[in-house]
Write a protein that holds these residues in place. Structure first.
Motif, PDB file in Angstrom:
ATOM      1  N   ARG A 161       0.821  -1.205   0.000  1.00 44.59           N
ATOM      2  CA  ARG A 161       0.000   0.000   0.000  1.00 44.59           C
ATOM      3  C   ARG A 161       0.858   1.259   0.000  1.00 44.59           C
ATOM      4  O   ARG A 161       0.574   2.234  -0.704  1.00 44.59           O
ATOM      5  CB  ARG A 161      -0.920   0.007   1.220  1.00 44.59           C
ATOM      6  CG  ARG A 161      -1.941   1.152   1.199  1.00 44.59           C
ATOM      7  CD  ARG A 161      -2.831   1.121   2.409  1.00 44.59           C
ATOM      8  NE  ARG A 161      -2.088   1.430   3.619  1.00 44.59           N
ATOM      9  CZ  ARG A 161      -2.649   1.569   4.826  1.00 44.59           C
ATOM     10  NH1 ARG A 161      -3.969   1.401   4.958  1.00 44.59           N
ATOM     11  NH2 ARG A 161      -1.925   1.844   5.879  1.00 44.59           N
ATOM     12  N   ALA A 162       1.937   1.221   0.759  1.00 44.98           N
ATOM     13  CA  ALA A 162       2.837   2.369   0.787  1.00 44.98           C
ATOM     14  C   ALA A 162       3.497   2.575  -0.570  1.00 44.98           C
ATOM     15  O   ALA A 162       3.671   3.714  -1.035  1.00 44.98           O
ATOM     16  CB  ALA A 162       3.894   2.165   1.873  1.00 44.98           C
ATOM     17  N   GLU A 163       3.832   1.449  -1.255  1.00 43.10           N
ATOM     18  CA  GLU A 163       4.450   1.554  -2.577  1.00 43.10           C
ATOM     19  C   GLU A 163       3.468   2.136  -3.590  1.00 43.10           C
ATOM     20  O   GLU A 163       3.824   2.981  -4.414  1.00 43.10           O
ATOM     21  CB  GLU A 163       4.933   0.176  -3.023  1.00 43.10           C
ATOM     22  CG  GLU A 163       5.623   0.160  -4.381  1.00 43.10           C
ATOM     23  CD  GLU A 163       6.917   0.961  -4.362  1.00 43.10           C
ATOM     24  OE1 GLU A 163       7.344   1.416  -5.441  1.00 43.10           O
ATOM     25  OE2 GLU A 163       7.509   1.127  -3.263  1.00 43.10           O
ATOM     26  N   PHE A 164       2.191   1.658  -3.522  1.00 39.86           N
ATOM     27  CA  PHE A 164       1.171   2.225  -4.397  1.00 39.86           C
ATOM     28  C   PHE A 164       1.002   3.719  -4.147  1.00 39.86           C
ATOM     29  O   PHE A 164       0.827   4.513  -5.084  1.00 39.86           O
ATOM     30  CB  PHE A 164      -0.159   1.507  -4.187  1.00 39.86           C
ATOM     31  CG  PHE A 164      -0.219   0.149  -4.815  1.00 39.86           C
ATOM     32  CD1 PHE A 164       0.664  -0.204  -5.822  1.00 39.86           C
ATOM     33  CD2 PHE A 164      -1.167  -0.790  -4.408  1.00 39.86           C
ATOM     34  CE1 PHE A 164       0.616  -1.456  -6.404  1.00 39.86           C
ATOM     35  CE2 PHE A 164      -1.221  -2.036  -4.985  1.00 39.86           C
ATOM     36  CZ  PHE A 164      -0.320  -2.376  -5.984  1.00 39.86           C
ATOM     37  N   GLN A 167       3.883   5.468  -5.714  1.00 37.50           N
ATOM     38  CA  GLN A 167       3.760   5.512  -7.174  1.00 37.50           C
ATOM     39  C   GLN A 167       2.671   6.485  -7.609  1.00 37.50           C
ATOM     40  O   GLN A 167       2.837   7.208  -8.598  1.00 37.50           O
ATOM     41  CB  GLN A 167       3.452   4.109  -7.694  1.00 37.50           C
ATOM     42  CG  GLN A 167       4.621   3.136  -7.567  1.00 37.50           C
ATOM     43  CD  GLN A 167       4.290   1.769  -8.104  1.00 37.50           C
ATOM     44  OE1 GLN A 167       3.190   1.551  -8.634  1.00 37.50           O
ATOM     45  NE2 GLN A 167       5.228   0.840  -7.978  1.00 37.50           N
ATOM     46  N   SER A 168       1.546   6.491  -6.867  1.00 37.65           N
ATOM     47  CA  SER A 168       0.475   7.435  -7.204  1.00 37.65           C
ATOM     48  C   SER A 168       0.948   8.872  -7.066  1.00 37.65           C
ATOM     49  O   SER A 168       0.689   9.724  -7.923  1.00 37.65           O
ATOM     50  CB  SER A 168      -0.732   7.176  -6.293  1.00 37.65           C
ATOM     51  OG  SER A 168      -1.760   8.113  -6.544  1.00 37.65           O
ATOM     52  N   THR A 169       1.673   9.119  -6.007  1.00 37.39           N
ATOM     53  CA  THR A 169       2.225  10.473  -5.807  1.00 37.39           C
ATOM     54  C   THR A 169       3.199  10.831  -6.916  1.00 37.39           C
ATOM     55  O   THR A 169       3.207  11.956  -7.442  1.00 37.39           O
ATOM     56  CB  THR A 169       2.923  10.552  -4.444  1.00 37.39           C
ATOM     57  OG1 THR A 169       1.978  10.203  -3.410  1.00 37.39           O
ATOM     58  CG2 THR A 169       3.459  11.937  -4.178  1.00 37.39           C
ATOM     59  N   SER A 170       4.017   9.812  -7.298  1.00 34.31           N
ATOM     60  CA  SER A 170       5.005  10.062  -8.344  1.00 34.31           C
ATOM     61  C   SER A 170       4.324  10.348  -9.683  1.00 34.31           C
ATOM     62  O   SER A 170       4.711  11.275 -10.420  1.00 34.31           O
ATOM     63  CB  SER A 170       5.936   8.860  -8.472  1.00 34.31           C
ATOM     64  OG  SER A 170       6.873   9.063  -9.515  1.00 34.31           O
ATOM     65  N   SER A 173       2.790  13.709  -9.688  1.00 31.20           N
ATOM     66  CA  SER A 173       3.837  14.718  -9.844  1.00 31.20           C
ATOM     67  C   SER A 173       4.268  14.830 -11.299  1.00 31.20           C
ATOM     68  O   SER A 173       4.458  15.932 -11.834  1.00 31.20           O
ATOM     69  CB  SER A 173       5.026  14.372  -8.949  1.00 31.20           C
ATOM     70  OG  SER A 173       6.068  15.299  -9.132  1.00 31.20           O
ATOM     71  N   ILE A 174       4.394  13.661 -11.958  1.00 33.56           N
ATOM     72  CA  ILE A 174       4.792  13.666 -13.379  1.00 33.56           C
ATOM     73  C   ILE A 174       3.723  14.344 -14.219  1.00 33.56           C
ATOM     74  O   ILE A 174       4.013  15.147 -15.119  1.00 33.56           O
ATOM     75  CB  ILE A 174       5.047  12.228 -13.861  1.00 33.56           C
ATOM     76  CG1 ILE A 174       6.289  11.652 -13.161  1.00 33.56           C
ATOM     77  CG2 ILE A 174       5.226  12.185 -15.371  1.00 33.56           C
ATOM     78  CD1 ILE A 174       6.516  10.184 -13.432  1.00 33.56           C
ATOM     79  N   ASN A 175       2.454  14.007 -13.954  1.00 31.24           N
ATOM     80  CA  ASN A 175       1.352  14.624 -14.711  1.00 31.24           C
ATOM     81  C   ASN A 175       1.323  16.140 -14.527  1.00 31.24           C
ATOM     82  O   ASN A 175       1.110  16.896 -15.471  1.00 31.24           O
ATOM     83  CB  ASN A 175       0.037  13.997 -14.256  1.00 31.24           C
ATOM     84  CG  ASN A 175      -1.132  14.467 -15.101  1.00 31.24           C
ATOM     85  OD1 ASN A 175      -1.026  14.564 -16.317  1.00 31.24           O
ATOM     86  ND2 ASN A 175      -2.245  14.778 -14.447  1.00 31.24           N
ATOM     87  N   THR A 176       1.585  16.532 -13.278  1.00 32.34           N
ATOM     88  CA  THR A 176       1.615  17.975 -13.005  1.00 32.34           C
ATOM     89  C   THR A 176       2.738  18.657 -13.772  1.00 32.34           C
ATOM     90  O   THR A 176       2.568  19.729 -14.363  1.00 32.34           O
ATOM     91  CB  THR A 176       1.767  18.212 -11.501  1.00 32.34           C
ATOM     92  OG1 THR A 176       0.669  17.579 -10.813  1.00 32.34           O
ATOM     93  CG2 THR A 176       1.759  19.693 -11.186  1.00 32.34           C
ATOM     94  N   ARG A 177       3.900  17.985 -13.751  1.00 30.31           N
ATOM     95  CA  ARG A 177       5.048  18.575 -14.459  1.00 30.31           C
ATOM     96  C   ARG A 177       4.787  18.613 -15.963  1.00 30.31           C
ATOM     97  O   ARG A 177       5.129  19.584 -16.647  1.00 30.31           O
ATOM     98  CB  ARG A 177       6.322  17.780 -14.156  1.00 30.31           C
ATOM     99  CG  ARG A 177       6.851  18.009 -12.738  1.00 30.31           C
ATOM    100  CD  ARG A 177       8.295  17.567 -12.628  1.00 30.31           C
ATOM    101  NE  ARG A 177       8.458  16.145 -12.927  1.00 30.31           N
ATOM    102  CZ  ARG A 177       8.378  15.191 -11.986  1.00 30.31           C
ATOM    103  NH1 ARG A 177       8.111  15.525 -10.735  1.00 30.31           N
ATOM    104  NH2 ARG A 177       8.550  13.938 -12.309  1.00 30.31           N
TER     105      ARG A 177
END
Length: 223
Positions: A161-164, A167-170, A173-177
């Motif tokens: 769950r922490a990895e998901f 990854q969701s945060t990552s 962040s990529i989508n935002t960038r």
């Protein structure tokens, strides 16, 4: 008469010794009956030795009585009335001692049987307790192992769950960038729209060409 006197004294000595040993043997039998742990503490060998001594004395007393009886039946040297009474009395004492020894040995055997029975019951109880304790320990081990496996699964679930989440945060962040990059480049949206329009136009032209070819093919085949 010297033979009679010698045998008579020997009988009296054996009777006295036998009475002393039989008393000691009876006390040991009573000890076994009252205190059953005593036989387990080492008295078995002691009363066995005393029993053997008593039996030996009784056997010697029987032999001496047999010699006295044979002497009284000798016609060459007939015994006096007092001697006959003494010989008869020695025989009666021997019979009483034999009965008393048999009774004492029976009591001892009953006490031993009881001790052996109780010892077997105690051993069975101890074996059952040991088996039950082993079963409880094994069951506890299985429960502990199950708890350990559950903890491992939960740890893996938390880690996944922490990895998901990471990854969701990552990805966010990529989508935002990416959105920021696209918005900072002038005319990139128009370029993308033009690319999409051209692809759509090419698809339409290709479809028209394919349709025309099919019509020509059908017209040719129908001639």
């Amino acid at each position: 008469m010297a033979d009679y006197e010698s045998l008579h004294r020997q009988c009296r000595t054996l009777e006295s010794l036998f009475d002393t040993k039989l008393t000691a043997y009876s006390r040991l039998a009573s000890t076994i009956t009252r205190n059953q742990d005593d036989i387990e503490a080492g008295s078995r060998e002691r009363w066995k030795d005393v029993e053997g001594e008593v039996e030996d004395l009784l056997e010697k007393l029987r032999e001496t009585n047999d010699e006295l009886l044979a002497l009284s039946n000798n016609p060459d040297t007939p015994p006096s009335q007092s001697m006959s009474r003494a010989i008869q009395r020695h025989g009666e004492v021997y019979q009483d001692y034999a009965k008393e020894l048999l009774r004492t040995k029976t009591n001892v055997q009953h006490a031993l049987d009881k001790v052996n029975l109780l010892s077997g019951v105690r051993n069975d109880i101890e074996a059952y307790k040991s088996s039950a304790a082993d079963s409880l320990l094994a069951e506890r081990g299985r429960i502990d192992s199950s708890h350990s496996m559950t903890d491992q699964v939960l740890d893996q679930a938390y880690e996944t769950r922490a990895e998901f989440s990471r990854q969701s945060t990552s990805l966010a962040s990529i989508n935002t960038r990416m959105t920021g990059v696209i918005s900072t480049i002038p005319g990139i949206n128009n370029l993308l729209s033009m690319i999409k329009s051209r692809r759509r136009r090419d698809s339409i032209i290709l479809g028209i060409l394919i349709g025309g070819c099919l019509l020509l093919l059908i017209s040719y085949m129908s001639r």
